[in-house]
Design an enzyme around this catalytic site. Structure first.
Site, short mmCIF file in Angstrom:
data_model
loop_
_atom_site.label_atom_id
_atom_site.label_comp_id
_atom_site.label_asym_id
_atom_site.label_seq_id
_atom_site.Cartn_x
_atom_site.Cartn_y
_atom_site.Cartn_z
N ALA A 1 16.98 13.56 16.27
CA ALA A 1 17.26 13.99 17.69
C ALA A 1 18.40 14.97 17.76
O ALA A 1 19.56 14.81 17.41
CB ALA A 1 17.64 12.75 18.62
N LEU A 2 18.20 16.26 18.10
CA LEU A 2 18.99 17.29 18.05
C LEU A 2 20.28 17.11 18.77
O LEU A 2 20.16 16.76 19.72
CB LEU A 2 18.37 18.68 18.69
CG LEU A 2 19.42 19.75 18.23
CD1 LEU A 2 19.31 20.31 17.01
CD2 LEU A 2 18.58 21.04 19.06
N ASP A 3 21.45 17.21 17.89
CA ASP A 3 22.79 16.95 18.66
C ASP A 3 23.04 15.52 19.26
O ASP A 3 23.92 15.60 20.19
CB ASP A 3 22.94 18.07 19.32
CG ASP A 3 23.19 19.62 18.73
OD1 ASP A 3 23.39 19.51 17.41
OD2 ASP A 3 23.18 20.42 19.28
N GLU A 4 22.44 14.67 19.06
CA GLU A 4 22.36 13.19 19.55
C GLU A 4 22.74 12.21 18.69
O GLU A 4 22.46 10.99 18.92
CB GLU A 4 21.09 12.79 20.40
CG GLU A 4 20.89 14.03 21.52
CD GLU A 4 19.62 13.57 22.48
OE1 GLU A 4 19.19 12.40 22.11
OE2 GLU A 4 18.96 14.31 23.04
#
Length: 309
Positions: free
Chosen positions: A251-254
């Site tokens: 999950a990108l940047d999460e």
């Protein structure tokens, strides 16, 4: 199971209770270890762990624990000194770990984490990590730097670190990530740090690096995505800027957040000043997250972290 097994890491990553064997024998100089563990929260955990350590002739010098009311998980970090062999300490802990279903690791205290740093063109985070490492302020060892550009090659040479230019193209992304994993295996890397590496890693690679890769970005997300975020923020008159360091996940940047910092700004600050201030806070935040990870102070609690700082 050990932490390395829980993370799903490939065999070329060291960690958990099987890595960094100290070789100290009973009767010799005392050895220092860090024990980290997590399991379902229930009565008797601290008593059982303490008893096993006492039986192994260990002296507890620091102990921190936390029971998460959200996940029902118990977390513990214990610093110990002992003249017993490492294997003897593990032998006393193993039955307790099995009885409570623990994920655990016994780590030699003070051993630098072998770290691969990835960066693109911006030098501020990379330079800060390398300076702190050389100054003895950061417990990491950096044998290799990887970049999709050549801009930082001179900085790597200044610090005497091996530099690899691994370009990333639309058709060659899989090959680039394969080369990265080859370098990870070759240099026995324990931690990967994305120090302003401006490429999105594949879900497959992120899954392989779960719990062992740290990223840094500005704290505006999900607002002001894309290019020139500080200029976007300036145009909207933001009053706080900051940075977030987190573990890498698909999950990108999460990913689970390790550290954040914010600083106040006002209307008199220019966009250029915001960029400079942002670079400073990004560097500090990333270095702090890397330090805590290398000192085995960060434990994963699902999408959150427990940080014993």
């Amino acid at each position: 199971m050990t932490e390395a097994a829980q993370a799903g890491f490939p065999g070329n990553f060291s960690g958990g209770s099987s890595g960094n064997f100290s070789g100290d024998f009973a009767g010799g100089a005392p050895s220092s270890f860090i024990l980290t563990l997590s399991c379902d929260d229930r009565p008797g955990i601290v008593h059982a762990v303490s008893g096993a350590l006492v039986a192994a002739d260990c002296n507890i010098t620091e102990s921190q624990q936390y029971g998460s009311p959200d996940s029902g998980t118990f977390f513990m970090r214990v610093a110990i000194t002992t003249r017993s062999e490492r294997r003897a300490v593990e032998a006393h802990l193993a039955p307790v770990a099995e009885a409570f279903g623990m994920t655990w690791g016994l780590h030699t205290e003070g051993t630098p984490a072998r770290t691969l740093i990835m960066a693109s063109k911006s030098a501020h985070c990379l330079n800060d990590l390398l300076f702190q490492q050389r100054a003895g302020m950061l417990p990491i060892e950096v044998p290799v730097i990887v970049s999709n550009h050549t801009d930082l090659a001179e900085l790597a040479a200044f610090y005497g670190i091996e530099f690899h230019h691994v370009p990333v193209t639309g058709d060659g992304k899989a090959e680039a990530e394969e080369r990265l994993l080859e370098l990870v295996a070759e240099h026995r890397i324990e931690l990967v740090v994305l120090a302003r590496y401006m490429q999105v890693l594949s879900d497959t690679l992120c899954s392989q690096l779960v719990g062992r890769a740290i990223n840094i970005h500005h704290s505006f997300l999900p607002s002001f995505k894309g290019a020139r975020p500080y200029h976007q923020a300036h145009a909207r008159g933001v009053k706080l800027i900051g940075a977030t360091a987190h573990y890498v996940t698909p999950a990108l940047d999460e990913g689970p957040i390790i550290e954040q910092e914010v600083i106040r700004v006002d209307h008199a600050r220019t966009a250029t000043q915001l960029v400079a201030m942002g670079a400073d806070v990004e560097s500090r935040t990333l270095a702090q997250a890397v330090k805590w990870h290398a000192e085995h102070r960060v434990l994963l609690d699902g999408t959150r972290t427990v940080v014993f700082n």
